[in-house]
Design a protein around this motif. Structure first.
Motif, PDB file in Angstrom:
ATOM      1  N   ALA A 158      38.273 -46.990  15.662  1.00 48.20           N
ATOM      2  CA  ALA A 158      36.893 -46.728  16.093  1.00 48.20           C
ATOM      3  C   ALA A 158      36.729 -45.303  16.603  1.00 48.20           C
ATOM      4  CB  ALA A 158      36.504 -47.721  17.182  1.00 48.20           C
ATOM      5  N   SER A 159      37.853 -44.694  17.029  1.00 48.20           N
ATOM      6  CA  SER A 159      37.721 -43.315  17.521  1.00 48.20           C
ATOM      7  C   SER A 159      38.186 -42.284  16.489  1.00 48.20           C
ATOM      8  CB  SER A 159      38.489 -43.156  18.824  1.00 48.20           C
ATOM      9  OG  SER A 159      39.850 -43.468  18.609  1.00 48.20           O
ATOM     10  N   ALA A 160      38.496 -42.757  15.276  1.00 48.23           N
ATOM     11  CA  ALA A 160      39.009 -41.836  14.248  1.00 48.23           C
ATOM     12  C   ALA A 160      37.948 -40.812  13.852  1.00 48.23           C
ATOM     13  CB  ALA A 160      39.434 -42.629  13.016  1.00 48.23           C
ATOM     14  N   TYR A 161      38.398 -39.656  13.351  1.00 43.07           N
ATOM     15  CA  TYR A 161      37.432 -38.684  12.820  1.00 43.07           C
ATOM     16  C   TYR A 161      36.836 -39.225  11.526  1.00 43.07           C
ATOM     17  CZ  TYR A 161      40.827 -36.406   9.495  1.00 43.07           C
ATOM     18  OH  TYR A 161      41.705 -36.113   8.491  1.00 43.07           O
ATOM     19  N   LYS A 162      35.592 -38.801  11.254  1.00 43.66           N
ATOM     20  CA  LYS A 162      34.837 -39.437  10.164  1.00 43.66           C
ATOM     21  C   LYS A 162      34.476 -38.436   9.081  1.00 43.66           C
ATOM     22  CE  LYS A 162      32.534 -41.996  13.854  1.00 43.66           C
ATOM     23  NZ  LYS A 162      33.097 -41.154  14.944  1.00 43.66           N
ATOM     24  N   PRO A 163      34.331 -38.929   7.876  1.00 47.78           N
ATOM     25  CA  PRO A 163      33.800 -38.060   6.824  1.00 47.78           C
ATOM     26  C   PRO A 163      32.434 -37.528   7.261  1.00 47.78           C
ATOM     27  CG  PRO A 163      34.704 -40.063   5.874  1.00 47.78           C
ATOM     28  CD  PRO A 163      34.709 -40.256   7.361  1.00 47.78           C
ATOM     29  N   GLY A 164      32.231 -36.256   7.100  1.00 47.39           N
ATOM     30  CA  GLY A 164      30.986 -35.634   7.537  1.00 47.39           C
ATOM     31  C   GLY A 164      31.124 -34.893   8.862  1.00 47.39           C
ATOM     32  N   ASP A 165      32.170 -35.207   9.627  1.00 52.91           N
ATOM     33  CA  ASP A 165      32.393 -34.501  10.901  1.00 52.91           C
ATOM     34  C   ASP A 165      32.592 -33.004  10.650  1.00 52.91           C
ATOM     35  OD1 ASP A 165      32.277 -36.889  12.209  1.00 52.91           O
ATOM     36  OD2 ASP A 165      34.370 -36.931  12.881  1.00 52.91           O
ATOM     37  N   VAL A 166      32.150 -32.214  11.620  1.00 54.23           N
ATOM     38  CA  VAL A 166      32.430 -30.771  11.569  1.00 54.23           C
ATOM     39  C   VAL A 166      33.349 -30.443  12.745  1.00 54.23           C
ATOM     40  CG1 VAL A 166      31.476 -28.437  11.678  1.00 54.23           C
ATOM     41  CG2 VAL A 166      30.253 -30.229  10.408  1.00 54.23           C
ATOM     42  N   ILE A 167      34.457 -29.804  12.449  1.00 58.86           N
ATOM     43  CA  ILE A 167      35.460 -29.511  13.481  1.00 58.86           C
ATOM     44  C   ILE A 167      35.755 -28.003  13.476  1.00 58.86           C
ATOM     45  CG2 ILE A 167      36.461 -31.828  13.380  1.00 58.86           C
ATOM     46  CD1 ILE A 167      38.532 -30.860  11.445  1.00 58.86           C
ATOM     47  N   THR A 168      36.348 -27.518  14.564  1.00 61.78           N
ATOM     48  CA  THR A 168      36.630 -26.078  14.659  1.00 61.78           C
ATOM     49  C   THR A 168      38.117 -25.854  14.907  1.00 61.78           C
ATOM     50  OG1 THR A 168      34.448 -25.816  15.659  1.00 61.78           O
ATOM     51  CG2 THR A 168      35.940 -23.929  15.817  1.00 61.78           C
ATOM     52  N   ALA A 169      38.732 -25.064  14.043  1.00 58.29           N
ATOM     53  CA  ALA A 169      40.158 -24.752  14.190  1.00 58.29           C
ATOM     54  C   ALA A 169      40.339 -23.637  15.217  1.00 58.29           C
ATOM     55  CB  ALA A 169      40.735 -24.323  12.844  1.00 58.29           C
ATOM     56  N   MET A 170      41.587 -23.380  15.622  1.00 54.87           N
ATOM     57  CA  MET A 170      41.816 -22.430  16.708  1.00 54.87           C
ATOM     58  C   MET A 170      41.521 -20.979  16.349  1.00 54.87           C
ATOM     59  SD  MET A 170      45.893 -22.150  17.578  1.00 54.87           S
ATOM     60  CE  MET A 170      45.725 -20.822  18.752  1.00 54.87           C
ATOM     61  N   ASN A 171      41.380 -20.681  15.048  1.00 58.32           N
ATOM     62  CA  ASN A 171      40.981 -19.309  14.692  1.00 58.32           C
ATOM     63  C   ASN A 171      39.451 -19.186  14.597  1.00 58.32           C
ATOM     64  OD1 ASN A 171      40.407 -20.602  12.300  1.00 58.32           O
ATOM     65  ND2 ASN A 171      41.444 -19.116  10.981  1.00 58.32           N
ATOM     66  N   GLY A 172      38.741 -20.240  15.023  1.00 54.53           N
ATOM     67  CA  GLY A 172      37.278 -20.179  15.087  1.00 54.53           C
ATOM     68  C   GLY A 172      36.577 -20.673  13.831  1.00 54.53           C
ATOM     69  N   LYS A 173      37.315 -20.897  12.745  1.00 59.58           N
ATOM     70  CA  LYS A 173      36.662 -21.353  11.515  1.00 59.58           C
ATOM     71  C   LYS A 173      36.228 -22.813  11.653  1.00 59.58           C
ATOM     72  CE  LYS A 173      38.584 -17.949   8.431  1.00 59.58           C
ATOM     73  NZ  LYS A 173      39.161 -17.577   7.151  1.00 59.58           N
ATOM     74  N   THR A 174      35.030 -23.099  11.134  1.00 59.40           N
ATOM     75  CA  THR A 174      34.522 -24.469  11.199  1.00 59.40           C
ATOM     76  C   THR A 174      34.781 -25.166   9.870  1.00 59.40           C
ATOM     77  OG1 THR A 174      32.352 -23.681  10.520  1.00 59.40           O
ATOM     78  CG2 THR A 174      32.732 -23.937  12.896  1.00 59.40           C
ATOM     79  N   ILE A 175      35.039 -26.464   9.957  1.00 56.52           N
ATOM     80  CA  ILE A 175      35.426 -27.234   8.766  1.00 56.52           C
ATOM     81  C   ILE A 175      34.612 -28.514   8.687  1.00 56.52           C
ATOM     82  CG2 ILE A 175      37.338 -28.390   7.560  1.00 56.52           C
ATOM     83  CD1 ILE A 175      39.194 -26.704   9.579  1.00 56.52           C
ATOM     84  N   GLU A 176      33.992 -28.724   7.533  1.00 64.00           N
ATOM     85  CA  GLU A 176      33.362 -30.014   7.259  1.00 64.00           C
ATOM     86  C   GLU A 176      34.441 -30.924   6.677  1.00 64.00           C
ATOM     87  OE1 GLU A 176      30.223 -32.092   4.091  1.00 64.00           O
ATOM     88  OE2 GLU A 176      30.465 -29.914   4.099  1.00 64.00           O
ATOM     89  N   VAL A 177      34.584 -32.111   7.263  1.00 65.72           N
ATOM     90  CA  VAL A 177      35.576 -33.062   6.748  1.00 65.72           C
ATOM     91  C   VAL A 177      34.869 -33.995   5.763  1.00 65.72           C
ATOM     92  CG1 VAL A 177      37.189 -34.920   7.369  1.00 65.72           C
ATOM     93  CG2 VAL A 177      36.850 -32.985   8.925  1.00 65.72           C
ATOM     94  N   ASN A 178      35.094 -33.797   4.466  1.00 67.15           N
ATOM     95  CA  ASN A 178      34.492 -34.766   3.543  1.00 67.15           C
ATOM     96  C   ASN A 178      35.478 -35.876   3.201  1.00 67.15           C
ATOM     97  OD1 ASN A 178      35.985 -32.885   1.972  1.00 67.15           O
ATOM     98  ND2 ASN A 178      34.927 -33.583   0.123  1.00 67.15           N
ATOM     99  N   ASN A 179      36.762 -35.656   3.523  1.00 70.92           N
ATOM    100  CA  ASN A 179      37.763 -36.679   3.213  1.00 70.92           C
ATOM    101  C   ASN A 179      38.845 -36.660   4.292  1.00 70.92           C
ATOM    102  OD1 ASN A 179      39.908 -38.203   2.075  1.00 70.92           O
ATOM    103  ND2 ASN A 179      39.116 -37.789   0.026  1.00 70.92           N
ATOM    104  N   THR A 180      38.961 -37.751   5.026  1.00 73.39           N
ATOM    105  CA  THR A 180      39.946 -37.770   6.126  1.00 73.39           C
ATOM    106  C   THR A 180      41.375 -37.905   5.598  1.00 73.39           C
ATOM    107  OG1 THR A 180      39.832 -40.184   6.431  1.00 73.39           O
ATOM    108  CG2 THR A 180      38.291 -38.843   7.717  1.00 73.39           C
ATOM    109  N   ASP A 181      41.499 -38.117   4.278  1.00 67.31           N
ATOM    110  CA  ASP A 181      42.845 -38.180   3.689  1.00 67.31           C
ATOM    111  C   ASP A 181      43.381 -36.784   3.349  1.00 67.31           C
ATOM    112  OD1 ASP A 181      45.151 -39.365   2.838  1.00 67.31           O
ATOM    113  OD2 ASP A 181      44.341 -40.040   0.895  1.00 67.31           O
ATOM    114  N   ALA A 182      42.526 -35.769   3.416  1.00 66.75           N
ATOM    115  CA  ALA A 182      43.027 -34.392   3.256  1.00 66.75           C
ATOM    116  C   ALA A 182      43.314 -33.869   4.661  1.00 66.75           C
ATOM    117  CB  ALA A 182      42.004 -33.536   2.522  1.00 66.75           C
ATOM    118  N   GLU A 183      44.226 -34.590   5.351  1.00 69.20           N
ATOM    119  CA  GLU A 183      44.503 -34.322   6.770  1.00 69.20           C
ATOM    120  C   GLU A 183      45.591 -33.284   6.960  1.00 69.20           C
ATOM    121  OE1 GLU A 183      46.027 -36.593   5.094  1.00 69.20           O
ATOM    122  OE2 GLU A 183      48.085 -36.247   5.737  1.00 69.20           O
ATOM    123  N   GLY A 184      46.512 -33.210   5.982  1.00 66.37           N
ATOM    124  CA  GLY A 184      47.661 -32.312   6.129  1.00 66.37           C
ATOM    125  C   GLY A 184      47.208 -30.875   6.338  1.00 66.37           C
ATOM    126  N   ARG A 185      46.246 -30.445   5.523  1.00 72.49           N
ATOM    127  CA  ARG A 185      45.758 -29.064   5.606  1.00 72.49           C
ATOM    128  C   ARG A 185      45.074 -28.794   6.950  1.00 72.49           C
ATOM    129  NH1 ARG A 185      42.387 -29.827   0.220  1.00 72.49           N
ATOM    130  NH2 ARG A 185      44.240 -31.111  -0.117  1.00 72.49           N
TER     131      ARG A 185
END
Ligand code: BES
Ligand code: MN
Ligand code: ZN
Length: 516
Positions: A337-364
Motif C-alpha cells: 500500500a505504500s509502494a511507489y506507483k506508476p505515474g509518480d514523479v520523484i527527484t534524484a540526488m542530482n536534482g533531475k526529476t523522473i516520471e515512473v511509468n513502470n515500477t519494474d524499471a527499478e534498477g536504473r
C-alpha cells in the motif's frame, strides 16, 4: 578445496620415488598434446613412460578407442596392485589421461577447457584427492580447478550431498616450485574465494540475502586501507536520494546504502568507482512481474554480489596506487500500500526529476542515486554492474554481458580483459537518437520510455544521465555500464563455472584494476 604445490619431476623419477616424495592422492592426472593424425600415433614423454609400465594399455586406448588427446578429452586407467608397486607412486589407484589439444593452439582458453574437464572427470569418478602433473600456467590451472569445483549444497540434506565423496585436495606437481609459482597459486586462491563469495550471495534466496545481509557481508571485508560505511534510510533522505528511496518505500526490508572504500598508502594514480545493482528481490513492484519472470529474481543483486567479491579480492591483494570505491544502493522492489506507483514523479540526488511509468524499471532508479552519489567523490572512472534488462538477454543471449559507455577507451580496455578471462561481453551502442525516448511530458526523464525498443540501451542511457562531470570540467566522468542480466546465472556449465550463479564480472574487473 585445498591446493598444494609439490616439487616433483614425475618423468625423471617415475618408478624410483623416495618414500618422502610419494604422492598422497588417490588419482593422478597426466596430460599430452594431441597425437598426430598419422597411422603410427606415437606417445611421448610421461605418457609413453606410463604406457610402457602398463604394458601398452595407453597405446591400446589410442588405437582401439581413437583416444587422441584432443583438448579436454579424458579417459582413466585403474592400476592393478603390481602396477602400483612398479610406479612406486604411493596410494595412486588411477591414472587419468587428459588431452591438451594441438600444441600450437594451446592458449588460456584451451587451458581452461582442459582444467575444467579434469575437475569434472575427477568428480564423476568420485575421487577425493587428486594429483595433477602441471601444465600451462599454474595460476590459471589452480584458478580454473577451483572455480569449476564450486557447488552450492548448503540446503541439501547430507544424504544428497554424498559428502564423504567430495573432492577436497588437489596437489599440483611441478619440476620447479618457484616463489613466482607459489605467489600465483596464492593469488588464484584469493580469486576463487572472491568469485565464490559472489556466487554464494546470488545462490542464497531472498529470504536470507536482504539489504541488511549485504551490508553485513560488506562489513566482513577486512584489510589495510579498507573502510566500510552503511547509510540508513534517514541519511539517504537527507542526501536527496529520492529515486533510490522511491523503490525502497514499499516498506519490506529496510534499505541499506553501502560504501566500501579501499585507499592504498602513498601516491594514488587512479580512483575507480564500482557501483553494483543490489535489488535483493525484484517482484516488479506494482508493475508486478508474472510468476515465471519473478521466479529467479533473487538474482537481481548479482551486481552487488560481484562488487562485494571484487572488494574482497582488492582487500587481500592490496593493489598499489589504485583507489577503489564500491557502492551498493541495496533494497527490495515490492508491491504494498505504500509502494511507489506508476505515474509518480520523484527527484534524484542530482536534482533531475523522473516520471515512473513502470515500477519494474527499478534498477536504473537505484543506480541513478548511487552513480550521482559516487560522482561527487570525483572518481576517474565509474563502472556499474547491473542485472538491468531482460532486453539485454534478448539481444545477446544468456552467456554474454552487454557493455555500454561514454568513453570508448575505457570500454576497449575492459573488453580486452574480459576476452582474456573468458567472461563474454559485447558492446551495445548508446545512440543519441534514443535519448528522445528518455523524455517525459511531466518530468525531466521517464524511467521506462522506450516502449520495448532498444531496451538495454534505454537502461544505459538513463543511467548515463546521472554520471557527473570530472572535477570542474564540463566533461563527464568516464563511465562503463555492464548489463549482466543474462550471464549472472548460467543455464549450462562453462569452462570457468558450473551451472547457476557465475560470479561474473569479478575476474574481469579485478584483472582490469590490477592492470591499470
Ligand atoms: N531485474 C530486471 C531485469 C532482469 C530480467 C534481470 C531478467 C535478470 C533476468 C529489471 O529490473 C527489469 O525488470 N527490467 C525490465 C525493464 C522494463 C520494465 C523497461 C525488463 O527488462 O523487463
Ligand atoms: Mn525490475
Ligand atoms: Zn530489477
Amino acid at each position: 578445496m585445498k591446493f598444494t604445490l609439490k616439487k616433483l619431476d614425475l618423468e625423471k623419477s617415475l618408478g624410483n620415488l623416495s618414500k618422502a616424495s610419494q604422492l598422497k592422492s588417490d588419482a593422478l592426472v597426466i596430460t599430452s598434446y594431441q597425437l598426430a593424425d598419422t597411422k603410427k600415433k606415437k606417445l611421448s614423454g610421461l605418457v609413453a613412460a606410463f604406457d610402457e609400465t602398463l604394458g601398452g594399455v595407453i597405446t591400446d586406448l589410442v588405437n582401439d578407442e581413437n583416444f587422441k588427446f584432443k583438448t579436454g578429452e579424458t579417459t582413466s586407467v585403474r592400476l592393478s596392485g603390481s602396477e602400483r608397486a612398479a610406479f612406486a607412486l604411493g596410494p595412486i589407484k588411477k591414472v587419468i589421461l587428459v588431452g591438451l589439444g594441438e600444441e600450437e593452439e594451446f592458449d588460456k582458453k584451451a587451458e581452461r577447457k582442459v582444467a575444467a574437464s579434469i575437475l569434472r572427470k575427477a568428480k564423476s569418478e568420485k575421487i577425493t584427492s587428486l594429483a595433477v602433473d602441471s601444465f600451462g600456467d599454474i595460476g590459471l590451472l589452480v584458478e580454473t580447478l577451483g572455480l569449476v569445483n564450486y557447488e552450492f549444497t548448503k540446503y541439501k540434506s547430507s544424504d544428497d550431498k554424498d559428502d564423504k565423496k567430495q573432492l577436497s585436495e588437489i596437489t599440483i606437481l611441478s619440476s620447479s616450485v618457484t616463489a613466482k609459482e607459489k605467489e600465483a597459486v596464492a593469488k588464484s586462491e584469493i580469486i576463487i574465494d572472491s568469485v565464490n563469495k559472489a556466487r554464494d550471495l546470488v545462490w542464497e534466496p531472498a529470504c536470507v540475502v536482504n539489504p541488511t545481509y549485504l551490508a553485513k557481508e560488506a562489513k566482513k571485508i577486512k584489510g589495510t586501507g579498507i573502510t566500510v560505511k552503511v547509510m540508513e534510510k534517514a541519511q539517504c533522505e537527507k542526501l536527496g536520494m529520492g529515486a533510490y528511496l522511491a523503490v525502497a518505500q514499499a516498506g519490506g526490508q529496510p534499505p541499506k546504502f553501502i560504501e566500501m572504500s579501499y585507499k592504498p598508502k602513498g601516491k594514488i594514480k587512479k580512483h575507480i568507482a564500482i557501483v553494483g545493482k543490489g535489488v535483493t528481490f525484484d517482484s516488479g513492484g506494482l508493475s508486478l512481474k508474472p510468476s515465471k519472470a519473478m521466479e529467479m529474481m533473487k538474482e537481481d543483486m548479482s551486481g552487488s554480489a560481484a562488487t562485494i567479491g571484487l572488494m574482497n579480492a582488492i582487500a587481500k591483494l592490496q593493489p598499489a596506487g589504485i583507489q577503489v570505491t564500491g557502492i551498493i544502493a541495496a533494497t527490495e522492489n515490492m508491491p504494498s500500500a505504500s509502494a511507489y506507483k506508476p505515474g509518480d514523479v520523484i527527484t534524484a540526488m542530482n536534482g533531475k526529476t523522473i516520471e515512473v511509468n513502470n515500477t519494474d524499471a527499478e534498477g536504473r532508479l537505484t543506480l541513478a542515486d548511487a552513480v550521482a552519489y559516487v560522482s561527487q567523490k570525483n572518481p576517474d572512472e565509474i563502472i556499474d554492474i547491473a542485472t538491468l534488462t531482460g532486453a539485454c538477454m534478448v539481444a545477446l543471449g544468456n552467456t554474454c554481458a552487454g557493455i555500454m559507455t561514454n568513453n570508448q577507451d575505457l570500454l576497449d580496455l575492459v573488453k580486452a580483459v574480459a576476452d582474456e578471462q573468458g567472461e563474454n561481453m559485447w558492446q551495445l551502442p548508446l545512440y543519441d537518437e534514443y535519448k528522445e525516448k528518455l523524455k517525459s511530458t511531466i518530468a525531466d526523464l521517464i524511467n521506462a520510455g522506450s516502449g520495448g525498443q532498444a531496451g538495454a540501451q534505454n537502461g544505459g542511457l538513463f543511467i548515463q544521465e546521472f554520471v557527473g562531470n570530472k572535477g570542474t570540467t564540463k566533461k563527464p566522468i568516464p563511465w562503463l555500464h555492464i548489463d549482466i542480466a543474462g550471464p549472472c546465472w548460467l543455464d549450462d556449465a562453462s569452462d570457468w563455472s558450473p551451472k547457476g550463479a557465475s560470479g561474473i564480472p569479478v575476474r574481469t574487473l579485478l584483472n582490469y584494476i590490477l592492470s591499470v
